[in-house]
Motif scaffolding. Structure first.
Motif, PDB file in Angstrom:
ATOM      1  N   SER A 114      -8.283  -5.292  -7.169  1.00 60.07           N
ATOM      2  CA  SER A 114      -8.156  -6.552  -6.616  1.00 60.07           C
ATOM      3  C   SER A 114      -7.409  -6.451  -5.226  1.00 60.07           C
ATOM      4  CB  SER A 114      -7.811  -7.495  -7.361  1.00 60.07           C
ATOM      5  OG  SER A 114      -6.519  -7.359  -7.681  1.00 60.07           O
ATOM      6  N   SER A 115      -6.641  -5.368  -5.177  1.00 59.74           N
ATOM      7  CA  SER A 115      -5.692  -5.188  -4.024  1.00 59.74           C
ATOM      8  C   SER A 115      -6.022  -4.092  -3.187  1.00 59.74           C
ATOM      9  CB  SER A 115      -4.416  -5.322  -4.723  1.00 59.74           C
ATOM     10  OG  SER A 115      -3.986  -4.394  -5.318  1.00 59.74           O
ATOM     11  N   ILE A 116      -6.755  -2.932  -3.596  1.00 62.39           N
ATOM     12  CA  ILE A 116      -7.137  -2.033  -2.898  1.00 62.39           C
ATOM     13  C   ILE A 116      -8.776  -1.639  -2.562  1.00 62.39           C
ATOM     14  CG2 ILE A 116      -6.989   0.647  -3.471  1.00 62.39           C
ATOM     15  CD1 ILE A 116      -5.117  -0.074  -5.551  1.00 62.39           C
ATOM     16  N   THR A 117      -9.153  -1.072  -1.469  1.00 63.42           N
ATOM     17  CA  THR A 117     -10.174  -0.780  -1.132  1.00 63.42           C
ATOM     18  C   THR A 117     -10.672   0.553  -0.773  1.00 63.42           C
ATOM     19  OG1 THR A 117      -9.967  -1.428   1.179  1.00 63.42           O
ATOM     20  CG2 THR A 117     -10.767  -3.127  -0.294  1.00 63.42           C
ATOM     21  N   GLY A 118     -11.538   1.041  -0.616  1.00 60.76           N
ATOM     22  CA  GLY A 118     -11.992   2.436  -0.391  1.00 60.76           C
ATOM     23  C   GLY A 118     -13.216   2.545   0.849  1.00 60.76           C
ATOM     24  N   SER A 119     -13.302   3.523   1.227  1.00 60.23           N
ATOM     25  CA  SER A 119     -14.309   3.565   2.575  1.00 60.23           C
ATOM     26  C   SER A 119     -15.674   3.660   2.251  1.00 60.23           C
ATOM     27  CB  SER A 119     -14.062   5.120   3.267  1.00 60.23           C
ATOM     28  OG  SER A 119     -14.092   6.290   2.105  1.00 60.23           O
ATOM     29  N   ASN A 120     -16.133   3.677   0.942  1.00 60.69           N
ATOM     30  CA  ASN A 120     -17.373   3.678   0.568  1.00 60.69           C
ATOM     31  C   ASN A 120     -18.233   2.146   0.236  1.00 60.69           C
ATOM     32  OD1 ASN A 120     -20.206   5.028  -0.082  1.00 60.69           O
ATOM     33  ND2 ASN A 120     -19.686   4.274  -2.214  1.00 60.69           N
ATOM     34  N   SER A 121     -19.308   1.776   1.002  1.00 62.51           N
ATOM     35  CA  SER A 121     -20.022   0.622   0.522  1.00 62.51           C
ATOM     36  C   SER A 121     -21.219   0.616   0.186  1.00 62.51           C
ATOM     37  CB  SER A 121     -19.867  -0.128   2.120  1.00 62.51           C
ATOM     38  OG  SER A 121     -20.626   0.562   2.914  1.00 62.51           O
ATOM     39  N   SER A 122     -21.430   2.136  -0.198  1.00 60.19           N
ATOM     40  CA  SER A 122     -22.921   2.448  -0.734  1.00 60.19           C
ATOM     41  C   SER A 122     -22.771   2.326  -2.047  1.00 60.19           C
ATOM     42  CB  SER A 122     -23.420   3.839  -0.058  1.00 60.19           C
ATOM     43  OG  SER A 122     -24.567   4.257  -0.948  1.00 60.19           O
ATOM     44  N   TYR A 123     -23.724   1.667  -2.919  1.00 65.54           N
ATOM     45  CA  TYR A 123     -23.591   1.478  -4.493  1.00 65.54           C
ATOM     46  C   TYR A 123     -24.183   2.971  -5.094  1.00 65.54           C
ATOM     47  CZ  TYR A 123     -23.207  -3.541  -4.429  1.00 65.54           C
ATOM     48  OH  TYR A 123     -22.515  -4.704  -4.467  1.00 65.54           O
ATOM     49  N   ALA A 124     -24.853   3.711  -4.152  1.00 70.66           N
ATOM     50  CA  ALA A 124     -25.228   5.028  -4.617  1.00 70.66           C
ATOM     51  C   ALA A 124     -24.084   5.904  -4.240  1.00 70.66           C
ATOM     52  CB  ALA A 124     -26.590   5.555  -4.362  1.00 70.66           C
ATOM     53  N   GLY A 125     -23.138   5.831  -3.507  1.00 72.26           N
ATOM     54  CA  GLY A 125     -22.264   6.917  -2.863  1.00 72.26           C
ATOM     55  C   GLY A 125     -20.734   6.790  -3.566  1.00 72.26           C
ATOM     56  N   ASN A 126     -19.755   7.511  -3.186  1.00 73.93           N
ATOM     57  CA  ASN A 126     -18.663   7.452  -3.658  1.00 73.93           C
ATOM     58  C   ASN A 126     -17.603   7.906  -2.916  1.00 73.93           C
ATOM     59  OD1 ASN A 126     -17.852  10.750  -4.174  1.00 73.93           O
ATOM     60  ND2 ASN A 126     -20.058  10.577  -4.168  1.00 73.93           N
ATOM     61  N   CYS A 127     -16.429   7.734  -3.071  1.00 72.19           N
ATOM     62  CA  CYS A 127     -15.083   7.969  -2.188  1.00 72.19           C
ATOM     63  C   CYS A 127     -13.971   8.200  -3.087  1.00 72.19           C
ATOM     64  CB  CYS A 127     -15.055   6.853  -1.261  1.00 72.19           C
ATOM     65  SG  CYS A 127     -14.506   5.163  -1.875  1.00 72.19           S
ATOM     66  N   ASP A 128     -13.106   8.688  -2.740  1.00 74.51           N
ATOM     67  CA  ASP A 128     -11.838   9.094  -3.348  1.00 74.51           C
ATOM     68  C   ASP A 128     -10.709   8.003  -2.672  1.00 74.51           C
ATOM     69  OD1 ASP A 128     -12.597  11.210  -4.571  1.00 74.51           O
ATOM     70  OD2 ASP A 128     -11.640  12.459  -3.286  1.00 74.51           O
ATOM     71  N   ILE A 129     -10.152   7.331  -3.579  1.00 69.04           N
ATOM     72  CA  ILE A 129      -8.833   6.261  -3.214  1.00 69.04           C
ATOM     73  C   ILE A 129      -7.680   6.960  -3.971  1.00 69.04           C
ATOM     74  CG2 ILE A 129      -8.277   4.186  -3.654  1.00 69.04           C
ATOM     75  CD1 ILE A 129     -11.240   3.411  -3.745  1.00 69.04           C
ATOM     76  N   ASP A 130      -6.423   6.971  -3.233  1.00 72.30           N
ATOM     77  CA  ASP A 130      -5.376   7.372  -3.876  1.00 72.30           C
ATOM     78  C   ASP A 130      -4.446   6.128  -4.075  1.00 72.30           C
ATOM     79  OD1 ASP A 130      -5.664   9.976  -3.372  1.00 72.30           O
ATOM     80  OD2 ASP A 130      -4.899  10.250  -1.400  1.00 72.30           O
ATOM     81  N   VAL A 131      -4.052   6.041  -5.510  1.00 72.08           N
ATOM     82  CA  VAL A 131      -3.364   4.910  -5.823  1.00 72.08           C
ATOM     83  C   VAL A 131      -2.075   5.427  -6.592  1.00 72.08           C
ATOM     84  CG1 VAL A 131      -3.413   2.755  -7.591  1.00 72.08           C
ATOM     85  CG2 VAL A 131      -5.299   3.470  -6.326  1.00 72.08           C
TER      86      VAL A 131
END
Length: 203
Positions: free
Chosen positions: A61-78
């Motif tokens: 709820s406080s972090i977003t990533g770079s990918n907006s595609s439901y079929a795609g993916n992205c890495d997020i450092d938390v």
């Protein structure tokens, strides 16, 4: 009687009475136990478990990533752990799902091991607008999950789901992977909100 027939277990405290025999030889008095008799036994009280606290929190709820595609993916450092999100991570909370899909796996998984033992994992799911066929949490000592164990669970909208392993604790230095098998026959994206995960343990 054998101790086992009396209900005595390893670690129990025994009370035993001995009869003492004495005799004198070469001006020395010697003592020895001639017989021993069982009186009672007690099991020590179990140690109180430590208080569980949040060792690590992943809050989308406080972090977003770079990918907006439901079929795609992205890495997020938390907070020192890299997570890979298969879904729309550009919104809060993250949306896992898609359109025109049937029985497709979507995952959120760690690419960094978490260094502490964990007693329970609590997953918070928000809204669900598609069909969730099954869910499971994998945990492993290897980043490729080749030695993974899995725990199935049921996803319910707007709920906190507590996940506990059969052995009582998740091992230190484990990788975690949440897998959702989902279906949406429609041509508009639908999803479940992957809202938050809290890893609870004893400091």
């Amino acid at each position: 009687k054998l101790f086992g027939t009396l209900g005595v277990k390893l670690g129990d405290k025994l009370t035993i009475v001995c009869h003492k025999a004495s005799f004198t030889k070469n001006e020395y008095t010697l003592h020895q136990a001639s017989k021993a008799f069982y009186v009672s036994h007690e099991t020590p009280a179990a140690e109180e478990p430590g208080t569980l606290t949040a060792l690590y929190t992943l809050d989308s709820s406080s972090i977003t990533g770079s990918n907006s595609s439901y079929a795609g993916n992205c890495d997020i450092d938390v907070n020192g752990i890299t997570w890979n999100v298969e879904g729309n991570a550009s919104v809060k909370p993250w949306r896992i799902g898609g359109k025109s899909i049937e029985g497709v796996d979507r995952a959120v998984y760690s690419k960094t091991a978490f260094g502490k033992e964990v007693n329970e994992v609590v997953l918070t799911i928000g809204s669900i607008t598609l069909t969730v066929n099954s869910c499971k949490l994998l945990y492993a000592s290897s980043a490729d999950f080749s030695d993974a164990k899995e725990i199935p669970f049921v996803a319910a909208a707007d709920s906190d789901i507590k996940i506990v392993p059969a052995e009582g604790k998740f091992p230190a230095n484990s990788y975690y992977k949440f897998v959702f098998n989902v279906t949406n026959a429609g041509t508009s994206n639908k999803y479940l909100h992957f809202s938050k995960v809290v890893f609870n343990g004893v400091e």
